[in-house]
Design a protein around this motif. Structure first.
Motif, PDB file in Angstrom:
ATOM      1  N   VAL A  23     -23.480  75.454  92.282  1.00 50.38           N
ATOM      2  CA  VAL A  23     -24.437  76.272  91.532  1.00 50.38           C
ATOM      3  C   VAL A  23     -23.723  77.469  90.910  1.00 50.38           C
ATOM      4  O   VAL A  23     -22.693  77.918  91.401  1.00 50.38           O
ATOM      5  CB  VAL A  23     -25.577  76.769  92.443  1.00 50.38           C
ATOM      6  CG1 VAL A  23     -26.419  75.606  92.954  1.00 50.38           C
ATOM      7  CG2 VAL A  23     -25.017  77.585  93.619  1.00 50.38           C
ATOM      8  N   PRO A  24     -24.287  78.026  89.842  1.00 51.16           N
ATOM      9  CA  PRO A  24     -23.691  79.210  89.209  1.00 51.16           C
ATOM     10  C   PRO A  24     -23.739  80.431  90.121  1.00 51.16           C
ATOM     11  O   PRO A  24     -24.595  80.519  91.011  1.00 51.16           O
ATOM     12  CB  PRO A  24     -24.564  79.431  87.971  1.00 51.16           C
ATOM     13  CG  PRO A  24     -25.278  78.144  87.753  1.00 51.16           C
ATOM     14  CD  PRO A  24     -25.449  77.529  89.102  1.00 51.16           C
ATOM     15  N   VAL A  25     -22.822  81.351  89.888  1.00 50.57           N
ATOM     16  CA  VAL A  25     -22.834  82.605  90.630  1.00 50.57           C
ATOM     17  C   VAL A  25     -24.166  83.323  90.374  1.00 50.57           C
ATOM     18  O   VAL A  25     -24.621  83.423  89.235  1.00 50.57           O
ATOM     19  CB  VAL A  25     -21.654  83.505  90.195  1.00 50.57           C
ATOM     20  CG1 VAL A  25     -21.710  84.840  90.932  1.00 50.57           C
ATOM     21  CG2 VAL A  25     -20.325  82.807  90.448  1.00 50.57           C
ATOM     22  N   SER A  29     -23.909  80.712 101.184  1.00 46.11           N
ATOM     23  CA  SER A  29     -23.277  79.743 100.284  1.00 46.11           C
ATOM     24  C   SER A  29     -22.147  79.049 101.027  1.00 46.11           C
ATOM     25  O   SER A  29     -21.329  79.707 101.680  1.00 46.11           O
ATOM     26  CB  SER A  29     -22.716  80.455  99.041  1.00 46.11           C
ATOM     27  OG  SER A  29     -21.990  79.556  98.219  1.00 46.11           O
ATOM     28  N   ASN A  30     -22.134  77.720 100.956  1.00 43.13           N
ATOM     29  CA  ASN A  30     -21.107  76.933 101.644  1.00 43.13           C
ATOM     30  C   ASN A  30     -20.699  75.772 100.740  1.00 43.13           C
ATOM     31  O   ASN A  30     -21.112  74.638 100.930  1.00 43.13           O
ATOM     32  CB  ASN A  30     -21.668  76.431 102.981  1.00 43.13           C
ATOM     33  CG  ASN A  30     -20.719  75.535 103.747  1.00 43.13           C
ATOM     34  OD1 ASN A  30     -21.159  74.604 104.424  1.00 43.13           O
ATOM     35  ND2 ASN A  30     -19.424  75.781 103.678  1.00 43.13           N
ATOM     36  N   VAL A  44     -15.337  77.421 103.260  1.00 46.16           N
ATOM     37  CA  VAL A  44     -15.721  78.685 102.637  1.00 46.16           C
ATOM     38  C   VAL A  44     -17.194  78.961 102.921  1.00 46.16           C
ATOM     39  O   VAL A  44     -18.051  78.107 102.677  1.00 46.16           O
ATOM     40  CB  VAL A  44     -15.478  78.643 101.108  1.00 46.16           C
ATOM     41  CG1 VAL A  44     -16.003  79.922 100.445  1.00 46.16           C
ATOM     42  CG2 VAL A  44     -14.000  78.447 100.809  1.00 46.16           C
ATOM     43  N   VAL A  45     -17.470  80.141 103.454  1.00 50.11           N
ATOM     44  CA  VAL A  45     -18.839  80.518 103.789  1.00 50.11           C
ATOM     45  C   VAL A  45     -19.113  81.923 103.243  1.00 50.11           C
ATOM     46  O   VAL A  45     -18.432  82.882 103.610  1.00 50.11           O
ATOM     47  CB  VAL A  45     -19.070  80.515 105.314  1.00 50.11           C
ATOM     48  CG1 VAL A  45     -20.491  80.985 105.635  1.00 50.11           C
ATOM     49  CG2 VAL A  45     -18.836  79.125 105.897  1.00 50.11           C
ATOM     50  N   GLY A  46     -20.114  82.021 102.380  1.00 48.71           N
ATOM     51  CA  GLY A  46     -20.545  83.319 101.876  1.00 48.71           C
ATOM     52  C   GLY A  46     -21.825  83.729 102.575  1.00 48.71           C
ATOM     53  O   GLY A  46     -22.793  82.960 102.598  1.00 48.71           O
ATOM     54  N   VAL A  47     -21.839  84.928 103.174  1.00 46.12           N
ATOM     55  CA  VAL A  47     -22.999  85.386 103.938  1.00 46.12           C
ATOM     56  C   VAL A  47     -23.306  86.840 103.620  1.00 46.12           C
ATOM     57  O   VAL A  47     -22.498  87.558 103.027  1.00 46.12           O
ATOM     58  CB  VAL A  47     -22.773  85.241 105.465  1.00 46.12           C
ATOM     59  CG1 VAL A  47     -22.702  83.777 105.862  1.00 46.12           C
ATOM     60  CG2 VAL A  47     -21.502  85.962 105.890  1.00 46.12           C
ATOM     61  N   GLU A  48     -24.490  87.263 104.071  1.00 44.63           N
ATOM     62  CA  GLU A  48     -24.921  88.652 103.897  1.00 44.63           C
ATOM     63  C   GLU A  48     -25.117  89.374 105.223  1.00 44.63           C
ATOM     64  O   GLU A  48     -25.300  90.590 105.237  1.00 44.63           O
ATOM     65  CB  GLU A  48     -26.248  88.708 103.124  1.00 44.63           C
ATOM     66  CG  GLU A  48     -26.166  88.274 101.685  1.00 44.63           C
ATOM     67  CD  GLU A  48     -27.500  88.372 100.972  1.00 44.63           C
ATOM     68  OE1 GLU A  48     -27.500  88.728  99.786  1.00 44.63           O
ATOM     69  OE2 GLU A  48     -28.544  88.091 101.615  1.00 44.63           O
ATOM     70  N   SER A  49     -25.091  88.644 106.333  1.00 48.00           N
ATOM     71  CA  SER A  49     -25.340  89.281 107.624  1.00 48.00           C
ATOM     72  C   SER A  49     -24.442  88.703 108.710  1.00 48.00           C
ATOM     73  O   SER A  49     -23.959  87.570 108.609  1.00 48.00           O
ATOM     74  CB  SER A  49     -26.810  89.091 108.041  1.00 48.00           C
ATOM     75  OG  SER A  49     -27.036  87.767 108.507  1.00 48.00           O
ATOM     76  N   PRO A  96     -21.546  85.934  96.316  1.00 48.75           N
ATOM     77  CA  PRO A  96     -21.037  85.666  94.956  1.00 48.75           C
ATOM     78  C   PRO A  96     -19.598  85.155  94.945  1.00 48.75           C
ATOM     79  O   PRO A  96     -19.240  84.301  94.127  1.00 48.75           O
ATOM     80  CB  PRO A  96     -21.156  87.031  94.260  1.00 48.75           C
ATOM     81  CG  PRO A  96     -22.264  87.719  94.978  1.00 48.75           C
ATOM     82  CD  PRO A  96     -22.104  87.297  96.405  1.00 48.75           C
ATOM     83  N   SER A  97     -18.765  85.653  95.867  1.00 48.66           N
ATOM     84  CA  SER A  97     -17.379  85.191  95.926  1.00 48.66           C
ATOM     85  C   SER A  97     -17.309  83.720  96.332  1.00 48.66           C
ATOM     86  O   SER A  97     -16.508  82.951  95.786  1.00 48.66           O
ATOM     87  CB  SER A  97     -16.568  86.046  96.904  1.00 48.66           C
ATOM     88  OG  SER A  97     -16.474  87.375  96.455  1.00 48.66           O
TER      89      SER A  97
END
Length: 252
Positions: A122-124, A151-152, A172-177, A204-205
């Motif tokens: 998906v797009p950033v 995001s994974n 790769v795992v993008g998280v907020e918490s 986003p990264s």
């Protein structure tokens, strides 16, 4: 741990089956009832070496189930993967309608804390839209339920997807918490026994890493195609050239 995977296409089915293989309780959800019925009969709709046997083995063991109704599958689920399609729209952009449909459904039916993970390409900025869609449904219900988005991105090669998933060179795992990070670390830990390469980033990264990786691979292929044409012109062996430049650790 119990997880749900929405979408039983290439990425979703491989993801759900591989997690079941390491002992996770997995339910794969798809609105296509005919496809679900086929899979439950052992008729796997995609070809990937070894996938048929793995699906059947884990269904028999009770670790892998299939369903068409997401609302009946969320009880006890800690992590939900969204692995639905993102086909190109008329202008070439990614069509996010299915991704956002999943997000709205999650918001309508969730009853407890959940990490909603985007597995689709998906797009950033998509995670922000997913988060807003879930929250909008909770607001309609008048419910205050904590949740996280993550995001994974997947890096699977067709024909080698199971090996890529079971022995990844990186996750790769993008998280907020920290709560979401801990759950994702716990889920992926069994795959990291020999090489711990879980890369934790902001969301986003993580979304950008997938697009950058795709672009880099396409660039390398295009570059070597041009080098092959030059080799034809000058009488060089492109195979030897490939080995010669690939031996440089900076290129690989």
């Amino acid at each position: 741990m119990k997880i749900a995977v929405v979408g039983t296409g290439y990425v979703g089915l491989v993801t759900g089956t591989c997690f079941a293989e390491i002992g996770v309780d997995v339910v794969c959800v798809d609105i296509d009832a005919e496809k679900i019925a086929r899979i439950e009969r052992g008729d796997i709709p995609i070809y990937e070496p070894g996938l048929d046997e793995m699906v059947i083995r884990n269904m028999k063991a009770g670790r892998l189930r299939f369903a068409t109704d997401l609302s009946a599958c969320l009880d006890g689920v800690e992590i939900l993967f969204s692995a639905v399609g993102t086909p190109p729209d008329e202008d070439g952009s990614a069509d996010l309608r299915y991704v956002l449909d999943v997000a709205h459904s999650v918001g309508r039916y969730m009853t407890d804390y959940l990490v909603v993970v985007t597995k689709s390409t998906v797009p950033v900025g998509t995670a922000r839209k997913v988060k807003a869609a879930i929250q909008s449904e909770l607001d309609k219900r008048g419910e205050k339920i904590d949740f996280d988005v993550a995001s994974n991105p997947e890096f699977l090669k067709e024909g080698n997807a199971i090996a890529d998933f079971m022995r990844p060179d990186r996750v790769v795992v993008g998280v907020e918490s920290k709560r979401a990070e801990a759950l994702m670390q716990k889920l992926y830990k069994p795959f990291m026994i020999n090489k711990y390469r879980i890369i934790i980033t902001d969301i986003p990264s993580a979304e950008m890493i997938k697009y950058a990786a795709n672009a880099m691979l396409a660039t390398r292929i295009s570059f070597m195609n041009e080098i092959a044409l030059l080799c034809d012109e000058v009488g060089a062996d492109v195979g030897a050239v490939r080995k010669g430049i690939g031996a440089d650790d900076r290129i690989g």
